[in-house]
Write a protein that holds these residues in place. Structure first.
Motif, mmCIF file in Angstrom:
data_model
loop_
_atom_site.group_PDB
_atom_site.id
_atom_site.type_symbol
_atom_site.label_atom_id
_atom_site.label_comp_id
_atom_site.label_asym_id
_atom_site.label_seq_id
_atom_site.Cartn_x
_atom_site.Cartn_y
_atom_site.Cartn_z
ATOM 1 N N UNK B 12 37.942 35.141 29.881
ATOM 2 C CA UNK B 12 37.120 34.159 30.589
ATOM 3 C C UNK B 12 37.647 32.769 30.281
ATOM 4 N N UNK B 13 37.879 32.006 31.317
ATOM 5 C CA UNK B 13 38.327 30.622 31.158
ATOM 6 C C UNK B 13 37.455 29.728 32.028
ATOM 7 N N UNK B 14 37.478 28.435 31.719
ATOM 8 C CA UNK B 14 36.766 27.470 32.553
ATOM 9 C C UNK B 14 37.659 27.037 33.704
ATOM 10 N N UNK B 15 37.032 26.661 34.773
ATOM 11 C CA UNK B 15 37.753 26.114 35.922
ATOM 12 C C UNK B 15 38.655 24.973 35.458
ATOM 13 N N UNK B 101 56.089 52.788 40.578
ATOM 14 C CA UNK B 101 55.577 51.735 39.716
ATOM 15 C C UNK B 101 54.765 52.345 38.576
ATOM 16 N N UNK B 102 54.972 51.812 37.385
ATOM 17 C CA UNK B 102 54.116 52.134 36.238
ATOM 18 C C UNK B 102 53.203 50.942 36.030
ATOM 19 N N UNK B 103 51.908 51.198 36.013
ATOM 20 C CA UNK B 103 50.924 50.124 35.919
ATOM 21 C C UNK B 103 50.315 50.039 34.524
ATOM 22 N N UNK B 104 49.964 48.809 34.143
ATOM 23 C CA UNK B 104 49.090 48.627 32.992
ATOM 24 C C UNK B 104 47.658 48.908 33.395
ATOM 25 N N UNK B 105 46.749 48.830 32.414
ATOM 26 C CA UNK B 105 45.345 49.147 32.679
ATOM 27 C C UNK B 105 44.594 47.999 33.325
ATOM 28 N N UNK B 106 45.225 46.855 33.418
ATOM 29 C CA UNK B 106 44.587 45.728 34.085
ATOM 30 C C UNK B 106 43.890 44.790 33.130
ATOM 31 N N UNK B 107 43.748 43.551 33.577
ATOM 32 C CA UNK B 107 43.042 42.525 32.816
ATOM 33 C C UNK B 107 42.056 41.849 33.762
ATOM 34 N N UNK B 108 40.790 41.861 33.363
ATOM 35 C CA UNK B 108 39.774 41.243 34.213
ATOM 36 C C UNK B 108 39.623 39.777 33.833
ATOM 37 N N UNK B 109 39.939 38.912 34.794
ATOM 38 C CA UNK B 109 39.848 37.472 34.584
ATOM 39 C C UNK B 109 38.592 36.930 35.259
ATOM 40 N N UNK B 110 37.837 36.179 34.499
ATOM 41 C CA UNK B 110 36.678 35.468 35.045
ATOM 42 C C UNK B 110 36.896 33.977 34.844
ATOM 43 N N UNK B 111 36.798 33.230 35.936
ATOM 44 C CA UNK B 111 36.926 31.773 35.865
ATOM 45 C C UNK B 111 35.556 31.181 36.127
ATOM 46 N N UNK B 112 35.016 30.531 35.121
ATOM 47 C CA UNK B 112 33.678 29.953 35.247
ATOM 48 C C UNK B 112 33.756 28.516 35.751
ATOM 49 N N UNK B 113 32.894 28.187 36.734
ATOM 50 C CA UNK B 113 32.915 26.821 37.268
ATOM 51 C C UNK B 113 32.290 25.828 36.295
#
Lengths: 113, 113
Positions: B12-15, B101-113
Motif C-alpha cells: 500500500x502506498x499513498x498517491x 510463461x512462468x508467472x509469479x504469484x502476484x503482488x496486490x498494489x493499493x494506492x490510497x488517495x
C-alpha cells in the motif's frame, strides 16, 4: 492493446460433463495458449498451439483436455469429462511469434459441481 | 518448484509515491520478463517487458530494473495513482521453456488517495 476475446465468461457444469471454452485471438497472431488460474494462485501454463499442432503442454494438460482451431475460427479448449479440480479461471492468450509478447483474454470462469 | 517469486505479496502506498515491486527467478535461461497488470474480473494486461540484454526499461511512469547476475528485477511505479491499484504479475520466458510463461504469484498494489 490488442484484444483477445473469450466466450463464455462463466460456465457452470456438472462433474463428468463436457465443456468447450472458446477464444478469439488477435487476428494476425500465430501462437495460441491456454493458462489456468485457481483462485489465489498464480497463472499456470497448460498448452500452446501453432500451425494446427500442440507445441508444448504441461502436466496440468490432462488426457481429458484437447485443443483445436479449425479453419481459423475459435481456438478452443475442450475438457471431457470434467472433474471437480478443473474449476478455475481459464485464460487464453495469443502472440505473433513464439517467445513474443502474449496478450491475454478476460478469462472464462469454470465451475464444476 | 516456484520458478518466479514476487515480493511483497501486497503493498500500500499513498498517491504520488513510488511503488516498488520485486521479482526473482531461478532459471538462468529466462531472457524475457513481462509484467502484467490485472484488475479484478479481468485478464492480465501486458504492462511493460524487458529482455535480458537490457538492465532498464522505461515506459512513462513504469520502469523495470533488471539485474541478470543476481537474477532479480523490479517494477517501479512513480507518481502512483489510485487507478494503478491492481495485482501485478511478474513473468518469465526463454531458453528451454519454449514460449510458455512462468508467472509469479502476484503482488496486490493499493494506492490510497
Amino acid at each position: 492493446g490488442p484484444k483477445v476475446l473469450q466466450i463464455p465468461s462463466h460456465q457452470i457444469i456438472d462433474m463428468g460433463q463436457m465443456v468447450t471454452l472458446n477464444c478469439d485471438p488477435v487476428s494476425n497472431h500465430l501462437y495460441f495458449y491456454w493458462y489456468k488460474q485457481i483462485l489465489g494462485q498464480q497463472m499456470e501454463f497448460l498448452v500452446n498451439f501453432y500451425n494446427g499442432k500442440v507445441m508444448e503442454k504441461s502436466k496440468l494438460f490432462k488426457d481429458q483436455f484437447s485443443v483445436e482451431r479449425p479453419d481459423g475460427s475459435y481456438f478452443t479448449l475442450k475438457i471431457q469429462p470434467t472433474a471437480l479440480e478443473d474449476s478455475a479461471v481459464y485464460f487464453c492468450a495469443s502472440s505473433f511469434m513464439g517467445g513474443d509478447e502474449q496478450y491475454f483474454g478476460p478469462g472464462t470462469r469454470l465451475t464444476v459441481l | 518448484q516456484q520458478q518466479v517469486r514476487q515480493s511483497p505479496q501486497s503493498l500500500t502506498v499513498w498517491e504520488g509515491e513510488t511503488a516498488i515491486l520485486n521479482c526473482s527467478y531461478e532459471n538462468s535461461a529466462f531472457d524475457y520478463f513481462p509484467w502484467y497488470q490485472q484488475f479484478p474480473g479481468e485478464g492480465p494486461a501486458l504492462l511493460i517487458a524487458i529482455r535480458s540484454v537490457s538492465d532498464k526499461k522505461e515506459d512513462g511512469r513504469f520502469t523495470i530494473f533488471f539485474n541478470k547476475r543476481e537474477k532479480k528485477l523490479s517494477l517501479h511505479i512513480t507518481d502512483s495513482q489510485p487507478g494503478d491499484s491492481a495485482t501485478y504479475f511478474c513473468a518469465a520466458l526463454g531458453g528451454g521453456t519454449g514460449s510458455k510463461l512462468s508467472f509469479g504469484k502476484g503482488a496486490k498494489l493499493t494506492v490510497s488517495p
